[in-house]
Design a protein around this motif. Structure first.
Motif, PDB file in Angstrom:
ATOM      1  N   TYR A 171       0.819  -1.208   0.000  1.00 46.21           N
ATOM      2  CA  TYR A 171       0.000   0.000   0.000  1.00 46.21           C
ATOM      3  C   TYR A 171       0.856   1.262   0.000  1.00 46.21           C
ATOM      4  CZ  TYR A 171       1.104   0.600   4.932  1.00 46.21           C
ATOM      5  OH  TYR A 171       1.773   0.791   6.111  1.00 46.21           O
ATOM      6  N   GLY A 172       0.372   2.280  -0.748  1.00 51.57           N
ATOM      7  CA  GLY A 172       1.097   3.542  -0.833  1.00 51.57           C
ATOM      8  C   GLY A 172       2.275   3.515  -1.782  1.00 51.57           C
ATOM      9  N   LYS A 173       2.620   2.337  -2.294  1.00 50.43           N
ATOM     10  CA  LYS A 173       3.765   2.185  -3.178  1.00 50.43           C
ATOM     11  C   LYS A 173       3.287   1.929  -4.606  1.00 50.43           C
ATOM     12  CE  LYS A 173       7.879  -0.698  -3.895  1.00 50.43           C
ATOM     13  NZ  LYS A 173       8.697  -1.814  -3.381  1.00 50.43           N
ATOM     14  N   VAL A 174       3.973   2.529  -5.574  1.00 50.68           N
ATOM     15  CA  VAL A 174       3.630   2.286  -6.966  1.00 50.68           C
ATOM     16  C   VAL A 174       4.131   0.902  -7.370  1.00 50.68           C
ATOM     17  CG1 VAL A 174       3.906   3.045  -9.344  1.00 50.68           C
ATOM     18  CG2 VAL A 174       3.781   4.738  -7.519  1.00 50.68           C
ATOM     19  N   ILE A 175       3.208   0.067  -7.859  1.00 50.49           N
ATOM     20  CA  ILE A 175       3.563  -1.266  -8.356  1.00 50.49           C
ATOM     21  C   ILE A 175       3.472  -1.232  -9.872  1.00 50.49           C
ATOM     22  CG2 ILE A 175       3.009  -3.725  -8.297  1.00 50.49           C
ATOM     23  CD1 ILE A 175       4.018  -2.618  -5.664  1.00 50.49           C
ATOM     24  N   THR A 176       4.559  -1.546 -10.546  1.00 44.80           N
ATOM     25  CA  THR A 176       4.594  -1.428 -12.005  1.00 44.80           C
ATOM     26  C   THR A 176       3.890  -2.598 -12.677  1.00 44.80           C
ATOM     27  OG1 THR A 176       6.689  -2.643 -12.260  1.00 44.80           O
ATOM     28  CG2 THR A 176       6.829  -0.267 -11.813  1.00 44.80           C
ATOM     29  N   HIS A 177       3.584  -2.407 -13.958  1.00 49.70           N
ATOM     30  CA  HIS A 177       2.979  -3.486 -14.742  1.00 49.70           C
ATOM     31  C   HIS A 177       3.881  -4.727 -14.729  1.00 49.70           C
ATOM     32  CE1 HIS A 177       0.944   0.041 -16.897  1.00 49.70           C
ATOM     33  NE2 HIS A 177      -0.003  -0.584 -16.233  1.00 49.70           N
ATOM     34  N   ARG A 178       5.198  -4.511 -14.846  1.00 46.04           N
ATOM     35  CA  ARG A 178       6.131  -5.644 -14.850  1.00 46.04           C
ATOM     36  C   ARG A 178       6.041  -6.446 -13.556  1.00 46.04           C
ATOM     37  NH1 ARG A 178      11.527  -2.435 -16.903  1.00 46.04           N
ATOM     38  NH2 ARG A 178      10.926  -2.124 -19.086  1.00 46.04           N
TER      39      ARG A 178
END
Length: 232
Positions: A171-178
């Motif tokens: 949570y709060g962290k950007v998770i990339t498509h990769r």
């Protein structure tokens, strides 16, 4: 949560001075390093709570700093960089950065991003049972594989559940498509982002009251997704 110790790894003395003055005025303690190697050394010796990192360092690339720190710590890392390309952001986030702001930045936005990092620190120190996630009116029971919105159970497919847990646990962290493709679909580092969009659309319909104004899952255009950091 004032008095947190922020380590700034940045080679521009003007930016270091600006950040130091602005953040000290808000009650933060500051340390600074102008090279990647000194930054890693400071991380090991001054025990910061948060790292603010430039990618264009004179000795080693900032991504290498992230990778080195991630081998031993999950300390929040906020990248401040002049690199504007989506691929640069994705590379830093895939390496383990929590967030990414492009220079020049608004100080109000920077402070808001720091507050997200602080909520991550608080959760790590005072976490409730590890098998339960609570965000607003959404509750996820990991051991039981059950999800509730208020008192109503939400029935998810296995892929939707894996996607939700991946985002909620970061949570709060950007998770990339990769990262999503690797963790949810099991592909190495490539795959069809259309599958993500289809699964995300279905998941949002089940947990968001208004999909056009989401309160749980936010889109980072061209990069990935970010889950709310608002805990209940």
């Amino acid at each position: 949560m004032q008095n947190n110790h922020i380590l700034i790894i940045e080679d521009d003395p003007k930016i270091i001075n600006f950040l130091s003055l602005a953040l000290k005025a808000k009650g933060y303690r500051l340390s600074a390093a102008t090279t990647g190697q000194d930054g890693i050394l400071n991380f090991c010796t001054v025990n910061p709570n948060i790292i603010m990192l430039d990618l264009g360092l004179p000795d080693i690339d900032g991504v290498a700093v992230i990778e080195g720190i991630r081998k031993v710590s999950q300390i929040p890392i906020l990248v401040l960089s002049a690199r504007e390309q989506a691929e640069d952001k994705i590379t830093a986030l895939d390496a383990g950065a929590n967030d990414y702001i492009t220079k020049p930045f608004n100080m109000g936005e920077l402070l808001a991003r720091i507050r997200v990092m602080e909520r991550f620190i608080i959760h790590e120190k005072t976490s409730e049972p590890a098998d339960v996630y609570r965000f607003l009116d959404l509750t996820i029971y990991l051991q039981k594989h059950r999800v509730f919105l208020g008192e109503d159970e939400v029935h998810l497919t296995p892929l939707e559940y894996k996607l939700l847990v991946l985002l909620a646990s970061n949570y709060g962290k950007v998770i990339t498509h990769r990262q999503i493709i690797k963790e949810v679909w099991g592909y190495s580092e490539t795959g069809d982002t259309k599958s993500i969009r289809v699964c995300m659309t279905s998941l949002r319909r089940k947990i968001e009251t208004d999909t056009s104004h989401p309160k749980f899952i936010f889109t980072e255009i061209g990069i990935g997704y970010r889950f709310t950091d608002t805990r209940s």
